[in-house]
Design a protein around this motif. Structure first.
Motif, PDB file in Angstrom:
ATOM      1  N   UNK A 225       0.823  -1.211   0.000  1.00  0.00           N
ATOM      2  CA  UNK A 225       0.000   0.000   0.000  1.00  0.00           C
ATOM      3  C   UNK A 225       0.855   1.258   0.000  1.00  0.00           C
ATOM      4  N   UNK A 226       1.941   1.228   0.788  1.00  0.00           N
ATOM      5  CA  UNK A 226       2.847   2.375   0.826  1.00  0.00           C
ATOM      6  C   UNK A 226       3.540   2.572  -0.511  1.00  0.00           C
ATOM      7  N   UNK A 227       3.769   1.499  -1.220  1.00  0.00           N
ATOM      8  CA  UNK A 227       4.385   1.581  -2.539  1.00  0.00           C
ATOM      9  C   UNK A 227       3.520   2.433  -3.469  1.00  0.00           C
ATOM     10  N   UNK A 228       2.232   2.136  -3.525  1.00  0.00           N
ATOM     11  CA  UNK A 228       1.320   2.903  -4.390  1.00  0.00           C
ATOM     12  C   UNK A 228       1.099   4.321  -3.851  1.00  0.00           C
ATOM     13  N   UNK A 229       1.045   4.451  -2.533  1.00  0.00           N
ATOM     14  CA  UNK A 229       0.893   5.760  -1.912  1.00  0.00           C
ATOM     15  C   UNK A 229       2.090   6.656  -2.248  1.00  0.00           C
ATOM     16  N   UNK A 230       3.280   6.091  -2.309  1.00  0.00           N
ATOM     17  CA  UNK A 230       4.482   6.853  -2.627  1.00  0.00           C
ATOM     18  C   UNK A 230       4.471   7.350  -4.065  1.00  0.00           C
ATOM     19  N   UNK A 231       3.906   6.534  -4.956  1.00  0.00           N
ATOM     20  CA  UNK A 231       3.771   6.971  -6.351  1.00  0.00           C
ATOM     21  C   UNK A 231       2.877   8.210  -6.424  1.00  0.00           C
ATOM     22  N   UNK A 232       1.784   8.166  -5.673  1.00  0.00           N
ATOM     23  CA  UNK A 232       0.869   9.308  -5.616  1.00  0.00           C
ATOM     24  C   UNK A 232       1.583  10.550  -5.079  1.00  0.00           C
ATOM     25  N   UNK A 233       2.345  10.381  -3.989  1.00  0.00           N
ATOM     26  CA  UNK A 233       3.076  11.508  -3.406  1.00  0.00           C
ATOM     27  C   UNK A 233       4.132  12.048  -4.373  1.00  0.00           C
ATOM     28  N   UNK A 234       4.823  11.159  -5.050  1.00  0.00           N
ATOM     29  CA  UNK A 234       5.859  11.563  -5.998  1.00  0.00           C
ATOM     30  C   UNK A 234       5.291  12.475  -7.081  1.00  0.00           C
ATOM     31  N   UNK A 235       4.045  12.238  -7.446  1.00  0.00           N
ATOM     32  CA  UNK A 235       3.411  13.027  -8.508  1.00  0.00           C
ATOM     33  C   UNK A 235       2.932  14.390  -8.014  1.00  0.00           C
ATOM     34  N   UNK A 236       2.420  14.464  -6.782  1.00  0.00           N
ATOM     35  CA  UNK A 236       1.807  15.725  -6.341  1.00  0.00           C
ATOM     36  C   UNK A 236       2.762  16.647  -5.590  1.00  0.00           C
ATOM     37  N   UNK A 237       3.856  16.112  -5.038  1.00  0.00           N
ATOM     38  CA  UNK A 237       4.756  16.913  -4.187  1.00  0.00           C
ATOM     39  C   UNK A 237       5.316  18.155  -4.890  1.00  0.00           C
TER      40      UNK A 237
END
Length: 343
Positions: free
Chosen positions: A48-60
């Motif tokens: 779950x953190x793997x996919x969450x990190x992808x999301x963060x990488x895009x919006x940060x």
């Protein structure tokens, strides 16, 4: 002041993106390993953190709520580390991840927030570590040595991160001060004036505080440069800058606007009060000549005033109006002050 200098969080965004990338790769790798070790809950959390990190990488890079998203990243991440350390299948090597907590906290949150987040999670990590790995079958001295090692290593990492961030803040403040200072006179420059205007504007809106923008020009200053040389002209500018600084209130912001022009932001003043104050400065300046190298040089000034809210609500509009009135003051013979368009 320049927003990039004041808020200077771009490097934190870059660090956050790197961490998000590592979390994605590491989360996927450990998720697979823990799945084969039959640690299904931890495996699912890491995936779950793997996919969450992808999301963060895009919006940060663009989110205006960067600080909030940082908390939404590090708090769950640190809790997962504690949980993994707590599991019976984990080894003492998991404690290595506890040592990354101060570095991540200080880099992403700064010194104050980073300190408290680090203290909380390091103390929690030490408690979990001692509960899991301090074996009563070991001798007291061995357990003591293990405890001292893990405590000192955690404290050392936190101390290094704290000192680094403290020095980074001091260096940043020093750079901000240099960037906002006129090299010749030591007064604020145009950049710092803009930052001061934004601050005064917010105060005015929140607390209904009046402030006045003053544009000052030294009369016939070119004659000083032509007659005595530019070195003497620079000294005369420094003299006037020091004179003005000594005769304004601490709450006011004085800046060198360029050449022989100065600007002043006067807080908690109406136009009449500001006029009386600036006119008194004008009179005193004309009565105190600049004396250097056996030369006594009389310096006078002209000024135009503009009122925030009446003559404009932006720095550009106030500067334009004050400049128009300064021009009127020069047309009226100089060594005077204009506060309205009718003067």
């Amino acid at each position: 002041m320049n927003e990039q200098l004041v808020q200077n969080i771009q490097y934190r965004r870059d660090v956050m993106r790197v961490l998000a990338l590592f979390t994605c790769v590491g989360g996927l790798l450990f998720s697979v390993l823990n799945f084969y070790r039959d640690i299904y809950i931890l495996s699912a959390i890491e995936l779950g953190f793997c996919f969450y990190s992808i999301f963060l990488w895009r919006i940060i890079p663009t989110t205006p709520h960067f600080s909030t998203w940082v908390l939404f990243y590090i708090i769950p991440c640190f809790l997962v580390i504690q949980y993994a350390l707590f599991l019976p299948q984990s080894s003492e090597a998991m404690f290595v991840w506890i040592l990354t907590i101060p570095l991540v906290s200080y880099l992403l949150l700064g010194r104050q927030k980073g300190f408290w987040v680090s203290v909380f999670f390091i103390v929690l990590g030490l408690i979990v570590y001692h509960w899991r790995f301090i074996d009563d079958s070991n001798s007291f001295t061995l357990n003591t040595a293990i405890s001292i090692n893990v405590c000192f290593s955690a404290i050392m990492c936190m101390a290094i991160a704290h000192v680094y961030e403290l020095n980074r803040e001091k260096n940043e403040q020093r750079l901000l001060a240099l960037a906002g200072t006129d090299k010749l006179t030591g007064l604020a420059n145009r950049m710092k004036l803009e930052g001061g205007f934004e601050h005064y504007s917010l105060l005015s809106k929140r607390h209904n505080i009046n402030f006045i923008f003053v544009l000052i020009d030294l009369d016939f200053f070119k004659n000083i440069n032509d007659q005595y040389g530019h070195d003497m002209g620079d000294k005369a500018l420094c003299y006037v800058a020091d004179f003005l600084k000594k005769n304004i209130r601490e709450s006011d912001l004085l800046a060198r606007f360029g050449g022989e022009e100065f600007s002043l932001l006067m807080t908690s003043s109406d136009i009449d009060e500001a006029y009386q104050h600036i006119n008194l400065i004008r009179e005193k300046l004309s009565q105190h000549p600049f004396i250097r190298d056996n030369h006594s040089i009389k310096i006078t000034m002209s000024a135009g005033l503009a009122t925030y809210g009446i003559d404009g609500t932006s720095l550009d509009s106030l500067m334009k109006k004050a400049d128009e009135r300064l021009y009127m003051a020069k047309s009226n013979g100089r060594n005077c002050i204009v506060i309205t368009d009718q003067n």
